[in-house]
Structures are given as structure tokens and as C-alpha cells.
Design an enzyme around this catalytic site. Structure first.
Site, PDB file in Angstrom:
ATOM      1  N   HIS A 173      -3.748  -4.968   2.140  1.00  0.00           N
ATOM      2  CA  HIS A 173      -2.964  -5.180   3.659  1.00  0.00           C
ATOM      3  C   HIS A 173      -2.282  -7.170   3.734  1.00  0.00           C
ATOM      4  O   HIS A 173      -3.622  -6.982   5.024  1.00  0.00           O
ATOM      5  CB  HIS A 173      -3.289  -4.402   4.389  1.00  0.00           C
ATOM      6  CG  HIS A 173      -3.102  -2.841   4.211  1.00  0.00           C
ATOM      7  ND1 HIS A 173      -2.349  -2.443   4.739  1.00  0.00           N
ATOM      8  CD2 HIS A 173      -3.709  -1.957   3.239  1.00  0.00           C
ATOM      9  CE1 HIS A 173      -2.455  -0.918   4.723  1.00  0.00           C
ATOM     10  NE2 HIS A 173      -3.303  -1.098   3.918  1.00  0.00           N
ATOM     11  N   CYS A 176       0.743  -1.590  -0.104  1.00  0.00           N
ATOM     12  CA  CYS A 176      -0.157   0.284   0.024  1.00  0.00           C
ATOM     13  C   CYS A 176       0.561   0.907   0.135  1.00  0.00           C
ATOM     14  O   CYS A 176       1.202   1.726  -1.455  1.00  0.00           O
ATOM     15  CB  CYS A 176      -1.060   0.198   1.217  1.00  0.00           C
ATOM     16  SG  CYS A 176      -2.336   0.792   0.961  1.00  0.00           S
ATOM     17  N   GLU A 221      -1.544  -8.548   6.394  1.00  0.00           N
ATOM     18  CA  GLU A 221      -1.363  -8.433   7.398  1.00  0.00           C
ATOM     19  C   GLU A 221      -2.137  -7.860   7.623  1.00  0.00           C
ATOM     20  O   GLU A 221      -2.809  -8.985   8.974  1.00  0.00           O
ATOM     21  CB  GLU A 221      -0.348  -6.697   8.376  1.00  0.00           C
ATOM     22  CG  GLU A 221      -0.583  -5.790   7.794  1.00  0.00           C
ATOM     23  CD  GLU A 221      -0.681  -5.040   7.277  1.00  0.00           C
ATOM     24  OE1 GLU A 221      -1.157  -5.056   5.426  1.00  0.00           O
ATOM     25  OE2 GLU A 221      -0.682  -3.497   6.666  1.00  0.00           O
TER      26      GLU A 221
HETATM   27  N1  GLN Z   1      -4.053   6.500   0.995  1.00  0.00           N
HETATM   28  C1  GLN Z   1      -2.796   6.472   1.451  1.00  0.00           C
HETATM   29  C2  GLN Z   1      -1.567   6.985   0.222  1.00  0.00           C
HETATM   30  O1  GLN Z   1      -1.943   7.565  -0.140  1.00  0.00           O
HETATM   31  C3  GLN Z   1      -2.034   4.481   1.351  1.00  0.00           C
HETATM   32  C4  GLN Z   1      -3.196   3.628   2.462  1.00  0.00           C
HETATM   33  C5  GLN Z   1      -2.456   3.149   2.468  1.00  0.00           C
HETATM   34  O2  GLN Z   1      -1.212   2.747   2.891  1.00  0.00           O
HETATM   35  N2  GLN Z   1      -3.525   1.657   3.593  1.00  0.00           N
HETATM   36  O3  GLN Z   1      -0.267   7.028   0.917  1.00  0.00           O
END
Ligand code: GLN
Length: 191
Positions: free
Chosen positions: A168, A77, A170
């Protein structure tokens, strides 16, 4: 096997918990000295703009050097956004992974969702994948391999020792993904 987890902001404890459960040694990375002797690195989720602000320049440079040299890295992410060579509408940060990402591509926090999917290269099992204000990978180039596309959006890739995920692992206990990461680390050791 010692894994460093970037721990400046976001959900790093959840990665640590799973890694410990799977028998890894872990260290939370906040500064350059914490990188000593690690054999793998996790760049987890959070808010990439905040993480960027919190990483010192020496830590940024040390991370780039280590990942470039082949340190196995699991980026999820926000971590994936930090690693991307291109970010739509923004300057890239670590710029090491040959992908273009679009941040917040699925909308706001309330549009978070869980999808079940198989990632054949990783496991034969169906995995629960949780997306939270997730990026999508809008372009993949050079040697980067697509591991999973969901409804036409690329959400998992691998470029050598780097495993990049929009979701994610985790949060839904995707142990298979960490076992695959262990495999990448073991293979890196043999080279
Ligand atoms: N929206 C976040 C970003 O742009 C990432 C979201 C996340 O890590 N769950 O950094």
C-alpha cells in the site's frame, strides 16, 4: 492530469489525498461516466471479492477496454488481484496482467507488516512498504517485469503501462511510486 480512482470499497481516499498533494486532478470512479477524460487509473486495496461484487458489468467492461488500450494503471493489493490473469484457487476477474497471485499469502490482518526496501527502477531511496493481508505474485510471464522481490516473494511488477504492487504506497506516503506512475502516464502520452 486527471486520474480516476476506483471508489467502490476499500482505501481510495488515501490515494486521492496523495494524488491531490502531488498536483493531480482526481475523480472517484463509481460508474462508467466517471471514466471520461482520465489519463490514469488507480485500483486500490480493499477486499477484492467485495469490489468484484460492486462493479457493474458495464463498468467492468469499460475498465477492461480502457486498460487494454493502454490506460496507465496503478494497481495495489486488492487492485492487483483484480487485474491478475490468474488467481490461485479462483477465477480471474479483469484478467489483464500477466501474473499469478496468491491471495492473503502472508496470513491475517494481524500479520500485517512494514518492510523497508529499494525499488531501483522507481527510486534510489529506501521506501517503507506496508503489507496488509497482502497477495504475493507467484508467477510472472510474457513481458511483465519484476520490480521487487522480498525474501523470495515477488511483490512489485510492471507490464507496460500497468504498475502492480502487493503493498500500500498510499499508507506510508511513498510519493516516489506516484512520481514513477506520473512518468508512465507522460510516456504513454508521447506514444
Ligand atoms: N486480502 C485482500 C483480498 O484478497 C487484499 C488486501 C488489501 O487490499 N489490503 O482482496
Amino acid at each position: 492530469m486527471k486520474i480516476g480512482i476506483l471508489a467502490l470499497q476499500g482505501g481510495y481516499f488515501e490515494h486521492q489525498e496523495i494524488l491531490i498533494r502531488l498536483g493531480f486532478e482526481t475523480v472517484l470512479i463509481k460508474e462508467v461516466k466517471d471514466l471520461k477524460d482520465i489519463e490514469g487509473l488507480v485500483l486500490g486495496g480493499g477486499e477484492s471479492t467485495t469490489i468484484k461484487k460492486l462493479i457493474s458489468l458495464p463498468l467492468k467492461n469499460a475498465l477492461i477496454k480502457k486498460i487494454e488500450k493502454g490506460l496507465p494503471t496503478l494497481a495495489t493489493c486488492a487492485g492487483l488481484i483484480l487485474l491478475a490473469k490468474e488467481i490461485e484457487g479462483e477465477e480471474p476477474y479483469l484478467a489483464l496482467l500477466d501474473i499469478k497471485v496468491k491471495r492473503n499469502a502472508y496470513g491475517r490482518q494481524s500479520n500485517s507488516f512494514i518492510k523497508t526496501a529499494k525499488i531501483p527502477k522507481i527510486s534510489e531511496n529506501y521506501l517503507e512498504l506496508e503489507f496488509i493481508r497482502a497477495p504475493i505474485i507467484s508467477k510472472v510471464y510474457n513481458n511483465t517485469i519484476i520490480l521487487l522481490e522480498l525474501e523470495g516473494n515477488i511483490v512489485a511488477v510492471q507490464q507496460g503501462n500497468i504498475l502492480g504492487l502487493s503493498f500500500h504506497p498510499e499508507l506510508t506516503n511513498c510519493l516516489e511510486i506516484y512520481e514513477y506512475f506520473r512518468k508512465i502516464i507522460n510516456e504513454a502520452k508521447l506514444v
